[in-house]
Design an enzyme around this catalytic site. Structure first.
Site, short mmCIF file in Angstrom:
data_model
loop_
_atom_site.label_atom_id
_atom_site.label_comp_id
_atom_site.label_asym_id
_atom_site.label_seq_id
_atom_site.Cartn_x
_atom_site.Cartn_y
_atom_site.Cartn_z
N ASP A 113 0.82 -1.21 0.00
CA ASP A 113 0.00 0.00 0.00
C ASP A 113 0.86 1.26 0.00
O ASP A 113 2.05 1.24 0.34
CB ASP A 113 -0.89 0.05 1.24
CG ASP A 113 -2.01 -0.99 1.19
OD1 ASP A 113 -2.05 -1.77 0.22
OD2 ASP A 113 -2.83 -1.01 2.13
N HIS A 154 3.88 -2.22 2.96
CA HIS A 154 3.85 -0.87 2.40
C HIS A 154 5.11 -0.59 1.60
O HIS A 154 6.21 -0.96 2.02
CB HIS A 154 3.71 0.18 3.52
CG HIS A 154 2.43 0.06 4.29
ND1 HIS A 154 2.30 -0.79 5.37
CD2 HIS A 154 1.23 0.68 4.15
CE1 HIS A 154 1.07 -0.70 5.86
NE2 HIS A 154 0.40 0.18 5.13
#
Length: 700
Positions: A82, A234
C-alpha cells in the site's frame, strides 16, 4: 496624440495569480490527504455487517446481488503493498520481487501515481497487479459520498493515464482484516461496490509501519497454519528500509514452508481485474497527471523564489547600508571653494503660477550671488510668467514659448543661459540655502559633467506623501550614494541637478526620445565619458502627488521612461570607462532590483498570504518579519544620515505592504505597456510652426 494604454495584461496577471493560488491549494491542501499513511483504525464488527463478511475472506464483492466474501486458496500467498508508488522504495521492492520471481499486487495512491507515473508503469511491465488506494489516502468510511466518488474517479483517471488500464481492485485506507469491518466500513464497501469496485482487505499485517526490526515484519506476515494469506505491507508513506530488508527473508521463509506466490486476483480465483482504458480515460488521465505535476512543482518553486528574493533583498539592504557609510566618510567635510564658477538656473514651467515665485526666490538665495535665472514658460495658460516676473530681480529672465514639452523647454533655457554651469530645477521645487553653491562647487572637477542633488518631499501632510518621504530618503537617497560610489549615476533628478554646458553639448542637449529625460541625459553623459556625481548636502524640497491617481501616472511615466532609457543605452554594457561602469554596474542593479523583483513580488505576496492564511508554513511570516526589521533599521540609519526625524518610522511596515505593492504593479504595467508597443497615457503637445521665444527681463 494620446495613445491607449493596454488593459489585457491586468486580466493576464489576475489569471496568473488565480492559477498560482489554485496550484498552491491543490499541492498543499488537496494533495496532502487526510491522516497518516500506514495506519489502521482498530474496531469491532457492528450489527449491520453480515457474518459472512466479518467471518469471511479478505475480498468483498458488493457489486450486485448479495455480498460475496472471497477467501484465499490454501497454500497461496498474495503479497500486497500500500501507499506507493514511492520513487525510493518501490523500485527496491520491485528488484527483490524480480530476483525472487514473485508477483505482487500494489494498491497505489492516486496523487503518487500522478507524481511518479513511471514507477507504476514499471510495476505493470513486470507483471504485477495494480489496485486503487484512493487519491489522497482518504478514509472512505467517514468520507461523504461526493468525496468518495471524486477520490475514486481521480485515482481511476491517473492510473489510466499512467498505464492505459483500469482496475476493479480497491483497498480502502485504514482498513484491516474482515473481522474488524464496522458499520461505517460496510457502508463504504456498499458505496464503492455500486461504483464497480471490489473491496480488498488482508489476513496478515506485517505492521512494517511500526516494526522495529525486519524480523518483526517477517513474524507478523507469516501464516501459522498453512492457510492462504493476503499479506499487507507498504512501499510508500515513510521509511520502508525495514520492509525492503524483510521482503527477501519473508519470501524465502514462505517458500521453504511450501507456499506459492500469486497476485491477489489469482489467489481468490478472480478473473484479471484490469482492462484497457477507453481513449477518453487515457487522455483525461494524462492531462490530469500533467496538471498535478505542475501543481506539485509550484510550492518548491515558490519557496525557492521566495528564498532568492529574500537573499537578494537582504544583499541589497546590506549593500545600501555599506555604501551609505562609505559615501558619508568620503564626502565629509566638504567646503565650498571661492570663487565659485558662474551659474545659470533653468526652470521649465507649465501652469506653475502657485509655486514659481518661491522657486525663483530660493534660487536667488541659493549661495550664488551672480546667478542667472531663466524661467521658461512652456505655453502656460495661467499666470506663470507674470508670477515669475513679479519677483522683480534683474537676475531673472522669463522666456515664453508655445508648449513643446519639458525637454524642449530645457533646451530653450540652456540656449538663453549666460553661464557654463547650468542648474536645472523643477518649478514646484524650492532649493535649500547654499544648495546652488554646493552643486557649483562639484564642477571644480573638470571630469564632472553633471551633479545630482538631494531631493526631499516638501508636502508631508497625509499618508501618501509621508510614504513618499520615506521612499525618497531610504530608496532614492541611499541608491544615489551607491551609484556615486559605483562611478555611474543613472539619473540627475529633474527637481535639482547641475550640468556643464559642454557636457550637454556633447550629448546633443536634452533628448525627447524618452519620458524620463533626467535618466536619459545622465546615461548619455556617462557614455560620453563624463562623471555624474551626487551631492547629498545640496537639498531641494519638491511637491509630490497627493492622490493615488496622480502617483500612479507619475510613477508609470518614470518606469516607462527608465525602460526606454535602458533600451536606448543598452550598448553601454560592452563599452569601457565610465560607460562601462554604467553598463556593468548600474544597469544590472536597475534590471534586477527595479524590474525583475517587482515582477516576482505579486507571486511572493500571494504565496506569503496563502501560507499565513492556511497555516501550511511559517516561513512567509518569519521572512516578512525579518525583512521588516531590516528595513526599519536601514530606514532609521538613512533618516539619521539625512538629518531627518525618526517619528515617521512607524509607517514603514504598512508602506511595505500597500505602497510597495502599488509600485510593483506600476512597474508591471510599464513593462506590459512597453512589451505591447503602446505608450503611456501622456498628452503630447501638437506640433506648431517654429516661433522665436519671447524674453522678458524682470526689473527691480
Amino acid at each position: 496624440m494620446r495613445a491607449v494604454s493596454p488593459r489585457g495584461h491586468w486580466w493576464l496577471l489576475t489569471g496568473v495569480l488565480v492559477v498560482f493560488m489554485a496550484a498552491l491549494f491543490l499541492a498543499t491542501s488537496v494533495l496532502r490527504g487526510t491522516g497518516g499513511p500506514g495506519t489502521v483504525q482498530e474496531q469491532e464488527p457492528d450489527g449491520l455487517v453480515p457474518r459472512s463478511v466479518s467471518g469471511g475472506g479478505p475480498v468483498i464483492d458488493t457489486r450486485g446481488g448479495p455480498p460475496v466474501s472471497l477467501g484465499v486458496h490454501p497454500g497461496t500467498v498474495a503479497l500486497t503493498f500500500d501507499d506507493g508508488p514511492d520513487p525510493a522504495w518501490t523500485p527496491q521492492i520491485l528488484r527483490v520481487l524480480h530476483e525472487k520471481r514473485v508477483p505482487a499486487t500494489f494498491f497505489v495512491v492516486g496523487r503518487h501515481v500522478a507524481e511518479h507515473p513511471e514507477v507504476v508503469r514499471a510495476q505493470t511491465a513486470a507483471g504485477h497487479e495494480v489496485g486503487l488506494h484512493t487519491f489522497t489516502h482518504a478514509d472512505l468510511a467517514t468520507a461523504p459520498v461526493w468525496q468518495t466518488r471524486l477520490e475514486l474517479a481521480a485515482s481511476r483517471a491517473v492510473l489510466a493515464g499512467a498505464t492505459g488500464e483500469n482496475t476493479t481492485l480497491l483497498r480502502p485506507p485504514y482498513s484491516s482484516m474482515p473481522d474488524a469491518v464496522g458499520d461505517r466500513d460496510w457502508h463504504a464497501a456498499l458505496r464503492t461496490g455500486a461504483l464497480g469496485y471490489l473491496t480488498v482487505l488482508s489476513t496478515h499485517d506485517g505492521l512494517d509501519w511500526e516494526a522495529h526490526t525486519p524480523q518483526d515484519i517477517v513474524d507478523g506476515a507469516t501464516p501459522k497454519d498453512g492457510r492462504g494469506a493476503v499479506v499487507l505491507l507498504h512501499d510508500g508513506g515513510g521509511d520502508r528500509s525495514r520492509t525492503v530488508a524483510a521482503l527477501g527473508p519473508l519470501i524465502d521463509t514462505l517458500k521453504a514452508r511450501g507456499y506459492r506466490f500469486t497476485t491477489l486476483s489469482e489467489a481468490v480465483g478472480l478473473p484479471p481485474p484490469t482492462a484497457q482504458a477507453p481513449a477518453f480515460d487515457y487522455w483525461f488521465g494524462t492531462a490530469l497527471i500533467g496538471l498535478i505535476q505542475a501543481a506539485v512543482a509550484v510550492p518548491p518553486a515558490a519557496a525557492g523564489l521566495l528564498y532568492a528574493v529574500a537573499l537578494l533583498t537582504t544583499a541589497r539592504l546590506l549593500l545600501l547600508a555599506a555604501a551609505a557609510a562609505a559615501h558619508r566618510r568620503r564626502t565629509r567635510p566638504q567646503t565650498v571653494p571661492v570663487p565659485l564658477p558662474r551659474v545659470s538656473a533653468v526652470v521649465p514651467a507649465h501652469n506653475e503660477e502657485a509655486t514659481i515665485a518661491s522657486c525663483v526666490r530660493a534660487l536667488l538665495e541659493g549661495g550664488c550671488p551672480n546667478i542667472d535665472v531663466v524661467v521658461v514658460d512652456d505655453g502656460s495658460t495661467d499666470g506663470t510668467a507674470a508670477a515669475a516676473l513679479a519677483v522683480a530681480d534683474p537676475r531673472v529672465r522669463v522666456v515664453t514659448r508655445p508648449n513643446r514639452g519639458k525637454p524642449a523647454a530645457l533646451n530653450t533655457g540652456v540656449a538663453h543661459a549666460a553661464h557654463d554651469v547650468i542648474l536645472m530645477v523643477d518649478a514646484d521645487t524650492v532649493i535649500a540655502p547654499g544648495a546652488a553653491a554646493r552643486l557649483a562647487a562639484a564642477m571644480a572637477d573638470p571630469t564632472v559633467g553633471a551633479v545630482a542633488g538631494n531631493t526631499k518631499v516638501a508636502n508631508r501632510a497625509g499618508l501618501l506623501p509621508l510614504w513618499q518621504h520615506l521612499e525618497y530618503v531610504m530608496s532614492f537617497g541611499l541608491e544615489r550614494r551607491l551609484f556615486d560610489l559605483a562611478g555611474a549615476s543613472p539619473t540627475v533628478p529633474g527637481a535639482i541637478g547641475a550640468f556643464r554646458r559642454s557636457a550637454l553639448a556633447s550629448c546633443g542637449g536634452i533628448s525627447a526620445d524618452t519620458l524620463a529625460e533626467d535618466t536619459d541625459i545622465a546615461m548619455a553623459l556617462c557614455r560620453r565619458g563624463w562623471r555624474v556625481v551626487y551631492r547629498g548636502d545640496a537639498h531641494a524640497h519638491t511637491h509630490v502627488p497627493t492622490t493615488v491617481r496622480g502617483l500612479w501616472h507619475q510613477r508609470h511615466r518614470w518606469a516607462y521612461g527608465t525602460l526606454q532609457s535602458l533600451w536606448k543605452h543598452r550598448h553601454a554594457v560592452k563599452e569601457t570607462g565610465t560607460a562601462g561602469h554604467l553598463g556593468r554596474r548600474t544597469v544590472p542593479y536597475l534590471l534586477l532590483f527595479q524590474l525583475a523583483l517587482p515582477l516576482a513580488a505579486p507571486l511572493m505576496d500571494a504565496a506569503a498570504l496563502y501560507g499565513l492564511a492556511s497555516g501550511t508554513t511559517p516561513v512567509p511570516a518569519l521572512t516578512w518579519t525579518a525583512f521588516s526589521l531590516a528595513q526599519l533599521a536601514l530606514a532609521a540609519y538613512a533618516l539619521r544620515t539625512d538629518d531627518e526625524t525618526l517619528r515617521h518610522l512607524w509607517l514603514l511596515p504598512l508602506q511595505q505592504i500597500a505602497y510597495r505593492t502599488a509600485l510593483c504593479l506600476v512597474t508591471i504595467h510599464a513593462l506590459a505597456t512597453a512589451a505591447l508597443g503602446a505608450s503611456p497615457r501622456w498628452r503630447h503637445p501638437a506640433p506648431a510652426p517654429a516661433e522665436t521665444p519671447a524674453v522678458h527681463p524682470a526689473t527691480a
